[in-house]
Design a protein around this motif. Structure first.
Motif, PDB file in Angstrom:
ATOM      1  N   ASP A 349       0.953  -1.119   0.008  1.00 21.61           N
ATOM      2  CA  ASP A 349      -0.163   0.062   0.074  1.00 21.61           C
ATOM      3  C   ASP A 349       0.942   1.260  -0.036  1.00 21.61           C
ATOM      4  O   ASP A 349       1.882   1.272   0.937  1.00 21.61           O
ATOM      5  CB  ASP A 349      -0.943   0.024   1.314  1.00 21.61           C
ATOM      6  N   ILE A 350       0.803   2.268  -0.735  1.00 19.96           N
ATOM      7  CA  ILE A 350       1.322   3.470  -0.850  1.00 19.96           C
ATOM      8  C   ILE A 350       0.514   4.497  -0.783  1.00 19.96           C
ATOM      9  O   ILE A 350      -0.478   4.576  -1.024  1.00 19.96           O
ATOM     10  CB  ILE A 350       2.203   3.340  -2.381  1.00 19.96           C
ATOM     11  N   PRO A 352       1.041   8.985   0.128  1.00 18.27           N
ATOM     12  CA  PRO A 352       2.181  10.462   0.404  1.00 18.27           C
ATOM     13  C   PRO A 352       2.312  10.681   1.680  1.00 18.27           C
ATOM     14  O   PRO A 352       3.146  11.211   2.178  1.00 18.27           O
ATOM     15  CB  PRO A 352       1.156  11.555  -0.053  1.00 18.27           C
ATOM     16  N   ALA A 353       1.598  10.173   2.815  1.00 16.31           N
ATOM     17  CA  ALA A 353       1.801  10.194   4.048  1.00 16.31           C
ATOM     18  C   ALA A 353       2.673   9.538   4.653  1.00 16.31           C
ATOM     19  O   ALA A 353       3.220   9.622   5.989  1.00 16.31           O
ATOM     20  CB  ALA A 353       0.613  10.589   5.047  1.00 16.31           C
ATOM     21  N   HIS A 354       3.145   8.420   4.185  1.00 19.16           N
ATOM     22  CA  HIS A 354       4.015   7.216   4.811  1.00 19.16           C
ATOM     23  C   HIS A 354       5.069   6.765   3.955  1.00 19.16           C
ATOM     24  O   HIS A 354       5.095   6.827   2.736  1.00 19.16           O
ATOM     25  CB  HIS A 354       3.010   5.987   5.268  1.00 19.16           C
ATOM     26  N   THR A 355       6.058   6.088   4.477  1.00 22.50           N
ATOM     27  CA  THR A 355       7.199   5.607   3.936  1.00 22.50           C
ATOM     28  C   THR A 355       7.168   4.199   3.924  1.00 22.50           C
ATOM     29  O   THR A 355       6.800   3.485   4.983  1.00 22.50           O
ATOM     30  CB  THR A 355       8.570   5.847   4.665  1.00 22.50           C
ATOM     31  N   ALA A 356       7.480   3.471   2.772  1.00 21.62           N
ATOM     32  CA  ALA A 356       7.491   2.072   2.581  1.00 21.62           C
ATOM     33  C   ALA A 356       9.192   1.590   2.603  1.00 21.62           C
ATOM     34  O   ALA A 356       9.619   1.944   1.539  1.00 21.62           O
ATOM     35  CB  ALA A 356       6.668   1.611   1.512  1.00 21.62           C
ATOM     36  N   LEU A 357       9.493   0.714   3.270  1.00 21.09           N
ATOM     37  CA  LEU A 357      10.718   0.093   3.115  1.00 21.09           C
ATOM     38  C   LEU A 357      10.917  -1.408   2.905  1.00 21.09           C
ATOM     39  O   LEU A 357       9.965  -2.087   3.287  1.00 21.09           O
ATOM     40  CB  LEU A 357      11.494   0.115   4.610  1.00 21.09           C
ATOM     41  N   THR A 358      12.014  -1.546   2.110  1.00 17.50           N
ATOM     42  CA  THR A 358      12.292  -2.840   1.970  1.00 17.50           C
ATOM     43  C   THR A 358      13.586  -3.274   2.471  1.00 17.50           C
ATOM     44  O   THR A 358      14.607  -2.578   2.119  1.00 17.50           O
ATOM     45  CB  THR A 358      12.682  -3.478   0.391  1.00 17.50           C
ATOM     46  N   VAL A 359      14.000  -4.373   3.332  1.00 15.39           N
ATOM     47  CA  VAL A 359      15.153  -4.481   4.111  1.00 15.39           C
ATOM     48  C   VAL A 359      15.407  -5.854   3.675  1.00 15.39           C
ATOM     49  O   VAL A 359      14.916  -7.045   3.791  1.00 15.39           O
ATOM     50  CB  VAL A 359      14.810  -4.660   5.526  1.00 15.39           C
ATOM     51  N   VAL A 360      16.758  -6.074   3.296  1.00 15.16           N
ATOM     52  CA  VAL A 360      17.324  -7.514   2.528  1.00 15.16           C
ATOM     53  C   VAL A 360      18.614  -7.758   3.339  1.00 15.16           C
ATOM     54  O   VAL A 360      19.516  -6.766   3.367  1.00 15.16           O
ATOM     55  CB  VAL A 360      17.427  -7.172   0.931  1.00 15.16           C
ATOM     56  N   ARG A 361      18.743  -9.071   3.196  1.00 11.65           N
ATOM     57  CA  ARG A 361      20.011  -9.421   3.689  1.00 11.65           C
ATOM     58  C   ARG A 361      20.276 -10.835   3.175  1.00 11.65           C
ATOM     59  O   ARG A 361      19.297 -11.753   3.370  1.00 11.65           O
ATOM     60  CB  ARG A 361      20.277  -9.501   5.295  1.00 11.65           C
ATOM     61  N   LEU A 456      21.560   1.788   9.584  1.00 13.10           N
ATOM     62  CA  LEU A 456      21.360   2.581   8.249  1.00 13.10           C
ATOM     63  C   LEU A 456      20.217   3.568   8.608  1.00 13.10           C
ATOM     64  O   LEU A 456      19.205   3.014   9.034  1.00 13.10           O
ATOM     65  CB  LEU A 456      21.067   1.653   7.102  1.00 13.10           C
ATOM     66  N   ALA A 457      20.638   4.843   8.513  1.00 18.21           N
ATOM     67  CA  ALA A 457      19.613   5.815   8.491  1.00 18.21           C
ATOM     68  C   ALA A 457      19.020   6.247   7.120  1.00 18.21           C
ATOM     69  O   ALA A 457      20.135   6.364   6.126  1.00 18.21           O
ATOM     70  CB  ALA A 457      20.267   7.006   9.269  1.00 18.21           C
ATOM     71  N   VAL A 458      18.031   6.510   6.951  1.00 17.88           N
ATOM     72  CA  VAL A 458      17.271   6.565   5.577  1.00 17.88           C
ATOM     73  C   VAL A 458      16.249   7.803   5.765  1.00 17.88           C
ATOM     74  O   VAL A 458      15.600   7.883   6.730  1.00 17.88           O
ATOM     75  CB  VAL A 458      16.708   5.334   4.905  1.00 17.88           C
ATOM     76  N   PRO A 459      16.380   8.706   4.691  1.00 17.61           N
ATOM     77  CA  PRO A 459      15.113   9.792   4.717  1.00 17.61           C
ATOM     78  C   PRO A 459      13.943   9.222   4.520  1.00 17.61           C
ATOM     79  O   PRO A 459      13.683   7.958   3.825  1.00 17.61           O
ATOM     80  CB  PRO A 459      15.601  10.719   3.562  1.00 17.61           C
ATOM     81  N   ASN A 460      12.779   9.773   5.016  1.00 14.37           N
ATOM     82  CA  ASN A 460      11.682   9.390   4.906  1.00 14.37           C
ATOM     83  C   ASN A 460      10.673   9.865   3.785  1.00 14.37           C
ATOM     84  O   ASN A 460       9.882  10.527   3.829  1.00 14.37           O
ATOM     85  CB  ASN A 460      10.756   9.880   6.336  1.00 14.37           C
ATOM     86  N   TRP A 461      11.283   9.061   2.798  1.00 19.78           N
ATOM     87  CA  TRP A 461      10.557   9.290   1.345  1.00 19.78           C
ATOM     88  C   TRP A 461       9.046   8.864   1.235  1.00 19.78           C
ATOM     89  O   TRP A 461       8.768   7.771   1.831  1.00 19.78           O
ATOM     90  CB  TRP A 461      11.399   8.808   0.274  1.00 19.78           C
ATOM     91  N   PRO A 462       8.248   9.690   0.606  1.00 17.15           N
ATOM     92  CA  PRO A 462       6.734   9.427   0.826  1.00 17.15           C
ATOM     93  C   PRO A 462       6.762   8.164  -0.438  1.00 17.15           C
ATOM     94  O   PRO A 462       7.290   8.450  -1.438  1.00 17.15           O
ATOM     95  CB  PRO A 462       6.020  10.602   0.231  1.00 17.15           C
ATOM     96  N   SER A 463       5.666   7.119  -0.066  1.00 18.88           N
ATOM     97  CA  SER A 463       5.918   5.858  -0.794  1.00 18.88           C
ATOM     98  C   SER A 463       5.206   6.061  -2.221  1.00 18.88           C
ATOM     99  O   SER A 463       5.316   5.387  -3.095  1.00 18.88           O
ATOM    100  CB  SER A 463       5.219   4.745   0.180  1.00 18.88           C
ATOM    101  N   ASP A 464       4.504   6.988  -2.249  1.00 18.51           N
ATOM    102  CA  ASP A 464       3.642   7.355  -3.755  1.00 18.51           C
ATOM    103  C   ASP A 464       4.421   7.803  -4.523  1.00 18.51           C
ATOM    104  O   ASP A 464       4.364   7.688  -5.731  1.00 18.51           O
ATOM    105  CB  ASP A 464       2.460   8.437  -3.239  1.00 18.51           C
TER     106      ASP A 464
END
Length: 482
Positions: A349-350, A352-361, A456-464
């Motif tokens: 779900d995407i 403009p008000a929320h960030t979506a992350l994918t974390v891989v290892r 890892l710190a990442v900016p809070n990009w909007p997911s849309d």
């Protein structure tokens, strides 16, 4: 011939200072024969290197690359073959370990194929073409092949043709297909994880790692020790990923639709970051490159101690932001994995008000006991028995706000990710900013490291308008000492 079996407890590693026995590089026998022989005379450079590496284990710091004092012609090219839902990304650590033990990057190749297709004919044909290309490019008479999971099915089918098997010096079968005899009669090492505790290939050297996960059996330092000793006839000088001088580090790779592994054209921007916030350092990227239909880019110089973002920009598409731990050593297997239309990302779900992350290892995320992994996103613990059970062998976690309602539910894996191999998802609300002025810390505590944390710190990009992917290494860095 009876197979030889070795049970290897997880977490061990061959000592860098151990005196290595030697066999002829032309030896075609199995690994039991290849690991006999006499101690060679060392050059002064090699002896100094061995002492230096031994000291590195005590001092815990190393800033220069290790190079074996052997000519390039003494090494067979190595071709890695990934498994289901795989790419070159899973081989990054092992490639750097080969490099640290003297292999030139020009001798390390990966066979990537479309694992969304049910059959293997395309993958077998592609492997045949790659072997021919590598032999022509390097002048080598034969190659060594390392295959994992579904890749062992591909490799064994390839080796079933005598003319093709004759072009392979040694074969490593990693937690995949069993066999009554060595495929194509090629000397074989087989490594088995906890998923296949009774796995065996007749006549091969079979190594069992009962504590290792399915992917871990292919990516771990312990497995590398067995692999290198089998291929070279002696233990490696080190099983660690040793840092290079920071100014010598370069990266190269591809942007691809995944899991099809088809290249994507676009623009790649390489940004140096403030490691505390993930914000871009400076007004301009360090590199801007346009990539063609094959998605290939590099090599590009990067600082060996810096944090970087690779932004992948395509007209009319969301910008992809990829974040990495510092590239302490040159890495030519970097992959920017993009979900195609109709792919798994369509279930995220995407808004403009929320960030979506994918974390891989490339080492399974485990949860449920005090000794297992922890993964904290914005301060929230997202791993638990429901989200990342050991039996599901989780490698990738999606965190997004289900329904964009601002409420987190971390007690269950979200469908359909709970049914997709190696993947999971959790409902986590991460407020975004239209200009990404906020920061989201993502911290892993890897099992078996004594509680070492990596953030890892990442900016809070909007997911849309943006996708955000983080890649954690499957090993712990050697401290750089500054």
């Amino acid at each position: 011939m009876l197979s030889e079996t070795v049970v290897s407890p997880s977490g061990g590693a061959l000592a860098a200072s151990r005196a290595p026995p030697v066999a002829s590089d032309s030896d075609d026998g199995n690994s039991e024969d290849a690991m006999t022989g006499s101690q060679p005379a060392r050059t002064g450079r090699t002896m100094l290197l061995a002492v230096f590496l031994a000291l590195a284990g005590t001092l815990g710091a190393l800033t220069a690359p290790a190079r074996a004092a052997e000519p390039r012609a003494a090494f067979n090219p190595v071709i890695f073959v990934h498994g289901q839902e795989g790419s070159a990304q899973q081989w990054q650590s092992q490639a750097k370990r080969f490099s640290a033990n003297g292999y030139d990057d020009g001798l390390l190749y990966v066979h990537e194929y479309d694992t969304s297709l049910p059959g293997d004919d395309h993958a077998i044909a592609g492997l045949e073409a790659l072997v021919d290309s590598v032999r022509a490019r390097t002048g080598a008479a034969r190659v060594d092949i390392l295959a994992h999971s579904r890749g062992t099915r591909v490799a064994q089918a390839y080796l079933a043709v005598p003319e093709r098997a004759a072009e392979v010096a040694k074969y490593v079968n990693l937690d995949g297909r069993t066999a009554d005899s060595q495929p194509g009669g090629v000397p074989t090492l087989a490594i088995w994880s906890s998923l296949q505790p009774n796995g065996s290939i007749g006549g091969a050297r079979n190594v069992h790692e009962p504590q290792a996960g399915h992917t871990e059996s292919a990516t771990s330092a312990e497995s590398f020790g067995h692999i290198y000793a089998f291929l070279r006839g002696r233990p490696p000088l080190t099983t660690r990923v040793l840092p290079e001088l920071p100014g010598s580090v370069e990266i190269a790779g591809r942007a691809v639709h995944f899991p099809q592994n088809r290249g994507l054209a676009g623009r790649i921007e390489v940004w140096r970051l403030d490691p505390a916030t993930g914000a871009r350092a400076g007004l301009l990227p360090q590199h801007v490159v346009r990539v063609g239909a094959d998605g290939a880019f590099g090599p590009l110089g990067v600082g060996g101690r810096g944090h970087y973002e690779l932004a992948f920009v395509r007209p009319g598409e969301r910008t992809g932001h990829f974040y990495f731990e510092p590239f302490e050593r040159s890495d030519h297997f970097v992959r920017l994995l993009v979900s195609p239309p109709g792919g798994v990302a369509d279930s995220i779900d995407i808004c403009p008000a929320h960030t979506a992350l994918t974390v891989v290892r490339a080492r399974e995320w485990r949860a449920g006991t005090a000794d297992d992994d922890r993964l904290r996103i914005g301060g929230a613990d997202v791993l638990n028995r429901a989200v990342s059970p050991q039996l599901r062998q989780i490698l990738g976690l999606f965190a997004f706000d289900k329904g964009c309602d601002g409420v987190s539910h971390l007690d269950a894996a979200l469908p359909p990710f709970d049914r997709i191999p190696f993947l999971t998802a959790t409902d986590l609300s991460l407020p975004a900013d239209e200009r990404a002025r906020g920061s989201i810390p993502v911290t892993q505590t890897m099992r078996g490291t004594g509680g070492v944390e990596e953030t890892l710190a990442v900016p809070n990009w909007p997911s849309d308008g943006h996708t955000v992917s983080l890649l954690f290494k499957d090993y712990v860095d050697i401290p750089s000492g500054g």
